[in-house]
Motif scaffolding. Structure first.
Motif, PDB file in Angstrom:
ATOM      1  N   SER A  18       0.833  -1.205   0.000  1.00  0.00           N
ATOM      2  CA  SER A  18       0.000   0.000   0.000  1.00  0.00           C
ATOM      3  C   SER A  18       0.866   1.252   0.000  1.00  0.00           C
ATOM      4  N   ASP A  19       2.029   1.201   0.686  1.00  0.00           N
ATOM      5  CA  ASP A  19       2.967   2.329   0.654  1.00  0.00           C
ATOM      6  C   ASP A  19       3.477   2.541  -0.759  1.00  0.00           C
ATOM      7  N   ALA A  20       3.808   1.460  -1.451  1.00  0.00           N
ATOM      8  CA  ALA A  20       4.324   1.554  -2.812  1.00  0.00           C
ATOM      9  C   ALA A  20       3.264   2.104  -3.752  1.00  0.00           C
ATOM     10  N   ARG A  21       2.030   1.705  -3.565  1.00  0.00           N
ATOM     11  CA  ARG A  21       0.946   2.226  -4.412  1.00  0.00           C
ATOM     12  C   ARG A  21       0.734   3.715  -4.169  1.00  0.00           C
ATOM     13  N   SER A  25       1.296   6.628  -7.034  1.00  0.00           N
ATOM     14  CA  SER A  25       0.258   7.547  -7.480  1.00  0.00           C
ATOM     15  C   SER A  25       0.689   8.998  -7.348  1.00  0.00           C
ATOM     16  N   LYS A  26       1.711   9.280  -6.528  1.00  0.00           N
ATOM     17  CA  LYS A  26       2.178  10.643  -6.308  1.00  0.00           C
ATOM     18  C   LYS A  26       3.426  10.993  -7.121  1.00  0.00           C
ATOM     19  N   MET A  27       3.892  10.102  -7.973  1.00  0.00           N
ATOM     20  CA  MET A  27       5.136  10.331  -8.703  1.00  0.00           C
ATOM     21  C   MET A  27       5.017  11.489  -9.679  1.00  0.00           C
ATOM     22  N   SER A  28       6.129  12.200  -9.821  1.00  0.00           N
ATOM     23  CA  SER A  28       6.175  13.321 -10.755  1.00  0.00           C
ATOM     24  C   SER A  28       6.709  12.847 -12.098  1.00  0.00           C
ATOM     25  N   ASP A  29       7.134  13.797 -12.921  1.00  0.00           N
ATOM     26  CA  ASP A  29       7.687  13.456 -14.227  1.00  0.00           C
ATOM     27  C   ASP A  29       8.990  12.680 -14.106  1.00  0.00           C
ATOM     28  N   GLN A  37      14.350  11.495  -3.204  1.00  0.00           N
ATOM     29  CA  GLN A  37      13.995  12.525  -2.233  1.00  0.00           C
ATOM     30  C   GLN A  37      13.143  11.969  -1.097  1.00  0.00           C
ATOM     31  N   ASN A  38      12.308  10.990  -1.380  1.00  0.00           N
ATOM     32  CA  ASN A  38      11.417  10.431  -0.367  1.00  0.00           C
ATOM     33  C   ASN A  38      11.993   9.212   0.337  1.00  0.00           C
ATOM     34  N   PHE A  39      13.215   8.815   0.017  1.00  0.00           N
ATOM     35  CA  PHE A  39      13.803   7.607   0.577  1.00  0.00           C
ATOM     36  C   PHE A  39      13.991   7.741   2.083  1.00  0.00           C
TER      37      PHE A  39
END
Length: 72
Positions: A18-21, A25-29, A37-39
């Motif tokens: 669910s975290d990966a999903r 869904s929030k990924m940018s270009d 950045q989110n690691f």
């Protein structure tokens, strides 16, 4: 395969599907930059590093020079 589908398949050991999903869904270009950045560094394990390739000592260098001169 889309970037979102690839992100869902690449589930980290710290996260859940669910975290990966949610991240997908929030990924940018630029998904790689976004993931870096989110690691979460807390997921990493501590490791001990040991130098495997040591430099030769002065004696080793001198022995190599003598062996090279003797071979001439």
């Amino acid at each position: 395969m889309s970037d979102a589908a690839a992100a869902v398949q690449q589930v980290s050991s710290c996260g859940t599907r669910s975290d990966a999903r949610a991240r997908a869904s929030k990924m940018s270009d630029n998904p790689v930059k976004q993931e870096v950045q989110n690691f979460d560094k807390k997921c990493l394990k501590k490791t001990n590093t040991a130098e495997k390739n040591t430099l030769p000592t002065q004696q080793d260098i001198e022995q190599e020079k003598k062996a090279a001169e003797a071979a001439k």
